[in-house]
Design a protein around this motif. Structure first.
Motif, mmCIF file in Angstrom:
data_model
loop_
_atom_site.group_PDB
_atom_site.id
_atom_site.type_symbol
_atom_site.label_atom_id
_atom_site.label_comp_id
_atom_site.label_asym_id
_atom_site.label_seq_id
_atom_site.Cartn_x
_atom_site.Cartn_y
_atom_site.Cartn_z
ATOM 1 N N HIS A 59 0.856 -1.196 0.000
ATOM 2 C CA HIS A 59 0.000 0.000 0.000
ATOM 3 C C HIS A 59 0.888 1.241 0.000
ATOM 4 O O HIS A 59 0.706 2.164 -0.800
ATOM 5 C CB HIS A 59 -0.905 -0.041 1.230
ATOM 6 N N LEU A 66 2.628 6.744 -6.587
ATOM 7 C CA LEU A 66 1.712 7.843 -6.899
ATOM 8 C C LEU A 66 2.416 9.184 -6.713
ATOM 9 O O LEU A 66 2.381 10.052 -7.588
ATOM 10 C CB LEU A 66 0.473 7.752 -6.005
ATOM 11 N N GLU A 89 -6.780 0.156 -2.815
ATOM 12 C CA GLU A 89 -7.352 1.504 -2.946
ATOM 13 C C GLU A 89 -6.408 2.408 -3.740
ATOM 14 O O GLU A 89 -6.844 3.336 -4.415
ATOM 15 C CB GLU A 89 -7.665 2.128 -1.585
ATOM 16 N N MET A 90 -5.106 2.137 -3.663
ATOM 17 C CA MET A 90 -4.152 2.991 -4.371
ATOM 18 C C MET A 90 -4.207 2.785 -5.876
ATOM 19 O O MET A 90 -3.802 3.674 -6.638
ATOM 20 C CB MET A 90 -2.726 2.756 -3.855
ATOM 21 N N LEU A 200 3.937 18.079 -9.842
ATOM 22 C CA LEU A 200 4.290 18.814 -8.630
ATOM 23 C C LEU A 200 5.642 19.512 -8.739
ATOM 24 O O LEU A 200 5.948 20.385 -7.942
ATOM 25 C CB LEU A 200 4.280 17.877 -7.411
ATOM 26 N N ALA A 207 -2.723 21.871 -7.263
ATOM 27 C CA ALA A 207 -3.387 21.018 -6.273
ATOM 28 C C ALA A 207 -3.911 19.794 -7.007
ATOM 29 O O ALA A 207 -4.741 19.919 -7.893
ATOM 30 C CB ALA A 207 -4.530 21.762 -5.591
ATOM 31 N N LEU A 208 -3.367 18.614 -6.661
ATOM 32 C CA LEU A 208 -3.782 17.366 -7.302
ATOM 33 C C LEU A 208 -4.617 16.539 -6.335
ATOM 34 O O LEU A 208 -4.276 16.424 -5.165
ATOM 35 C CB LEU A 208 -2.555 16.556 -7.731
ATOM 36 N N GLY A 209 -5.685 15.977 -6.855
ATOM 37 C CA GLY A 209 -6.505 15.133 -5.994
ATOM 38 C C GLY A 209 -7.368 15.936 -5.050
ATOM 39 O O GLY A 209 -7.696 15.488 -3.963
ATOM 40 N N ILE B 70 -1.121 17.504 -2.779
ATOM 41 C CA ILE B 70 -1.562 16.241 -3.355
ATOM 42 C C ILE B 70 -2.193 15.398 -2.268
ATOM 43 O O ILE B 70 -1.663 15.270 -1.169
ATOM 44 C CB ILE B 70 -0.427 15.481 -4.078
ATOM 45 N N TYR B 71 -3.341 14.855 -2.609
ATOM 46 C CA TYR B 71 -4.033 13.947 -1.699
ATOM 47 C C TYR B 71 -3.579 12.524 -1.984
ATOM 48 O O TYR B 71 -3.502 12.111 -3.149
ATOM 49 C CB TYR B 71 -5.548 14.063 -1.874
ATOM 50 N N THR B 72 -3.250 11.746 -0.966
ATOM 51 C CA THR B 72 -2.852 10.355 -1.187
ATOM 52 C C THR B 72 -4.008 9.458 -0.781
ATOM 53 O O THR B 72 -4.909 9.221 -1.559
ATOM 54 C CB THR B 72 -1.586 10.005 -0.394
ATOM 55 N N ALA B 73 -4.004 8.945 0.403
ATOM 56 C CA ALA B 73 -5.145 8.217 0.972
ATOM 57 C C ALA B 73 -4.992 8.409 2.468
ATOM 58 O O ALA B 73 -4.253 9.272 2.897
ATOM 59 C CB ALA B 73 -5.120 6.751 0.567
#
Lengths: 409, 341
Positions: A59, A66, A89-90, A200, A207-209, B70-73
């Motif tokens: 994970h 990522l 989930e990743m 980045l 801003a990502l995600g 950045i958002y990861t989890a």
């Protein structure tokens, strides 16, 4: 170009090396560990300028992948089975951010029961994530698919990550003769990584995600991903043609084996297709008009190619080396949906489950499958359900295990 | 602590890298900590975010941050930070990223991720000596999901998974895990506890940390008006009381060596802190829960008994100040040394 003997794992490591990947987050799991051991040695010795980092779980490994891909480097990683589903989930996270990278999965059946032998429930569980998928029969194909994967995934109209699958033990540890292309040749086909999107490391902040609360907006992004995957159906043949011209090897989405005048077709994937081909050859020499279609590209799902090779046949048997418990073979359902609307779809479409936990085919099983196709005696209810391959002899073997386990002290 | 850079409030930057108008709650101690932290850290930051209230900061198409994000989890922000940092270094080495455009990588997480689901990846990043900052804003719960118990939830606190009922009148009966100590065991470059009510202390710590490469970790006590059940305008005051009662020690550890940066001259009784928050109301109404209040008071006193104010890491007791009497309101701990605020 060097011709040498390589295992599937070694071929995967060579694929990453020739793709000149920048970053390899890693975590060990049988049967892929040899890939990262090989890469670690090369990175340590300076034979490969990449950075390999041992992470603390799969994970975390995919989280590092990522982060690195989002910063703008070419990322490679490898896992299997429990590791793939631990990181599950990743997979959605990476694909949803539209980050191209290549993940090699060395297939291994999922616990419980815990085993080391291969089947495809692990890799197919990722089929909805947005990762593209190639399933390989040979070590050569593994190496080539990694190069094709980067080329395809990094395409500005696609921007999706790619899984390259090879069977544990049967391919990962089996040595086969393969052509290792020269780096200079590969560079013409796969240039250095130049992200086609904001990363980045750009001078401007990004801003990502970010959280998306609006349902229409979420829908739009998912539709975009789907269209991108579908775009791969058109772009892939162009890339395949270029690869074939340069390296002399074609890796179409569906491989056709002895299909020209076949009345009956067996559909298979991965390394066990080699066994299927051997059986088809034998049946052909016995006068049977049977062929094999090997599904190589699983995502995007090559509807047109499958329709083209399966329409008009008298019968098709899909051998799934996986099982969706309570339903049956995963690929069977997808193939059935692809054929449904054809007037000349095969009147007989049968599902067989084989190879679970690495189960080898038994003598006579292909004859049996062909016989079922020829006789076409199933009711429609029966045709919708899978035939589970298993012999009386195996039943006796299993019985012996139980007898030992249950033995009084 | 003798501060080198942040000697007065005038030294704190006027520049705001986190603008207002975002969706976080009024009085959010986390956002205040982040603002102050960012002022001291400066520009060229990439935030790597774990699922928490702060994830709502950047809501497409808006972000209140001038920095990257950045958002990861939830459990893997430190692992994501590893990837970001390594990639930046790779790009610098390749000459694609100029050194002046390098970034500071900052993990931004709540205590739920830091203590529980993300503890593994945090410890692993420290183990690898990752060069990064880590800001954990600690509201002592899983705040974003409605204030459930986390390993940071203090003894005696009400949460939505430790509600108050006749059969369960005390709230959470677990001692909060000392995350500072967990991190410190691996001797990271810098670890500190901070509170936004002490902006000079917070800013100076960020400044000190910036001199090190390697892991630089911060836990910011972050009062949470909805979760702690209090008026948003008391957010800073409650953080101050946490420090003045001795519940929240302000300290730092450089390569594992601890020193406290502020010790109250006279510790206030814990009750003054507890009384301000609805999540401790059951300790006072309908009846006074003297046992739980005494337990909390004793835990605080045990902590301070172990630390000599001037030394680092020693565990010799400080000249035995009086222990809590039966009425905790009358107890006080007197530190033998006067230090700067």
């Amino acid at each position: 170009m060097t011709r040498t003997m390589l295992t599937g794992n070694a071929a995967a490591a060579w694929g990453a090396r020739l793709a000149e990947v920048d970053y390899v987050p890693a975590f060990p799991i049988t049967p892929q560990t040899e890939i990262i051991d090989t890469l670690a040695r090369w990175c340590q010795d300076g034979e490969m300028p990449a950075k390999l980092v041992m992470m603390d779980s799969e994970h975390s490994m995919l989280a590092a992948a990522l982060g690195a891909a989002a910063t703008g480097v070419r990322v490679f990683t490898a896992t299997s089975s429990q590791g793939l589903v631990y990181a599950f989930e990743m997979l959605y996270a990476i694909a949803g951010l539209r980050l191209p990278l290549v993940l090699v999965n060395v297939s291994r059946a999922l616990a419980n029961p815990i085993t080391l032998e291969p089947d495809h429930n692990d890799v197919l569980s990722a089929r909805d994530t947005g990762f593209l998928q190639f399933h390989c029969e040979t070590s050569q194909e593994v190496l080539d698919s990694i190069l094709l994967g980067y080329r395809l995934g990094e395409h500005a109209k696609i921007l999706l990550p790619v899984i390259v699958n090879l069977d544990g033990f049967y391919l990962s540890f089996t040595r086969e003769p393969i052509d290792v292309p020269d780096l200079t040749e590969v560079r013409h086909f796969l240039p250095g990584f130049a992200p086609a999107y904001s990363v980045l490391s750009d001078k401007e902040s990004v801003a990502l995600g970010a959280t998306v609360l609006d349902p229409s907006l979420y829908t739009y992004f998912k539709h975009q991903m789907h269209h991108a995957a579908e775009a791969a159906l058109e772009i892939y043949p162009q890339i395949v043609a270029e690869f074939a011209e340069r390296f002399g090897r074609r890796h179409d989405a569906v491989e056709e084996f002895m299909l020209d005048d076949a009345d009956y077709v067996i559909v298979m994937t991965n390394s066990f297709a080699s066994m299927g081909k051997a059986e088809v050859k034998r049946l052909r020499s016995a006068g049977k008009k049977v062929g094999l279609a090997r599904l190589r590209m699983v995502r995007p799902f090559p509807v047109d190619d499958l329709q083209a090779v399966l329409r008009g046949r008298k019968g098709v048997a899909v051998i799934d080396q996986n099982i969706s418990v309570g339903k049956g073979g995963i690929l069977f359902s997808e193939i059935a949906a692809a054929l449904y609307s054809l007037i000349d779809r095969p009147p007989v479409l049968l599902s067989f489950i084989g190879g679970l936990g690495g189960r080898r085919f038994r003598p006579g099983e292909f004859d049996g499958m062909l016989e079922k196709l020829e006789k076409s005696e199933e009711t429609s209810a029966e045709m919708a359900r899978p035939h589970l391959l298993f012999t009386t002899a195996e039943g006796r073997e299993v019985g012996r295990f139980f007898a030992i386990a249950e033995r009084e002290p | 602590m003798k501060r080198e850079k942040y000697k007065s409030l005038r030294t704190i930057s006027h520049q705001d890298s986190v603008v207002g108008g975002g969706p976080l709650c009024a009085g959010c101690g986390g956002q205040l900590s982040l603002r102050l932290f960012h002022k001291a850290l400066g520009e060229n930051v990439i935030f790597v975010n774990a699922a928490s209230c702060s994830t709502l900061l950047a809501t497409y198409p808006f972000t209140p941050l001038s920095s990257s994000w950045i958002y990861t989890a939830m459990g893997c922000a430190p692992a994501g930070a590893q990837g970001v940092r390594d990639a930046l270094d790779i790009l610098k080495k390749k000459g694609i990223l100029e050194p002046e455009h390098d970034r500071k990588v900052v993990v931004l997480t709540g205590d739920g991720a830091a203590q529980d689901i993300g503890l593994q990846s945090t410890m692993a990043a420290i183990y690898r000596g990752l060069d990064f900052y880590y800001l954990c804003y600690d509201n002592e719960s899983y705040g974003n999901t409605g204030f459930q118990t986390s390993a940071s939830t203090p003894y005696g606190a009400r949460t939505s998974t430790a509600p108050i009922s006749p059969s369960s009148p005390h709230g959470s009966l677990h001692e909060r895990r000392d995350l500072f100590e967990i991190w410190r065991v691996q001797k990271p470059s810098y670890v500190a506890t901070v509170a936004a009510a002490y902006p000079l202390d917070l800013s100076e710590k960020v400044y000190r940390a910036s001199k090190f490469s390697g892991p630089k970790l911060f836990i910011a006590l972050s009062p949470c008006p909805p979760g702690w059940d209090m008026d948003p305008e008391w957010s800073v005051e409650v953080a101050r009381l946490a420090v003045e009662t001795g519940i929240w020690p302000l300290k730092e550890a450089v390569h594992g060596a601890v020193s406290h940066t502020y010790i109250p001259r006279q510790f206030k009784p814990v009750e003054e802190y507890l009384k301000r928050q609805g999540r401790f109301r059951h300790l006072f109404e309908p009846e006074r829960d003297a046992e739980t209040i005494a337990h909390i008071q004793a835990t605080v006193e045990d902590y301070w008994h172990q630390w000599s104010p001037n030394e680092t890491t020693t565990r010799e007791p400080v000249g035995a100040p009086p222990r809590a009497t039966e009425d905790p309101c009358k107890a006080s701990l007197v530190s033998p040394t006067i230090l700067d605020r």
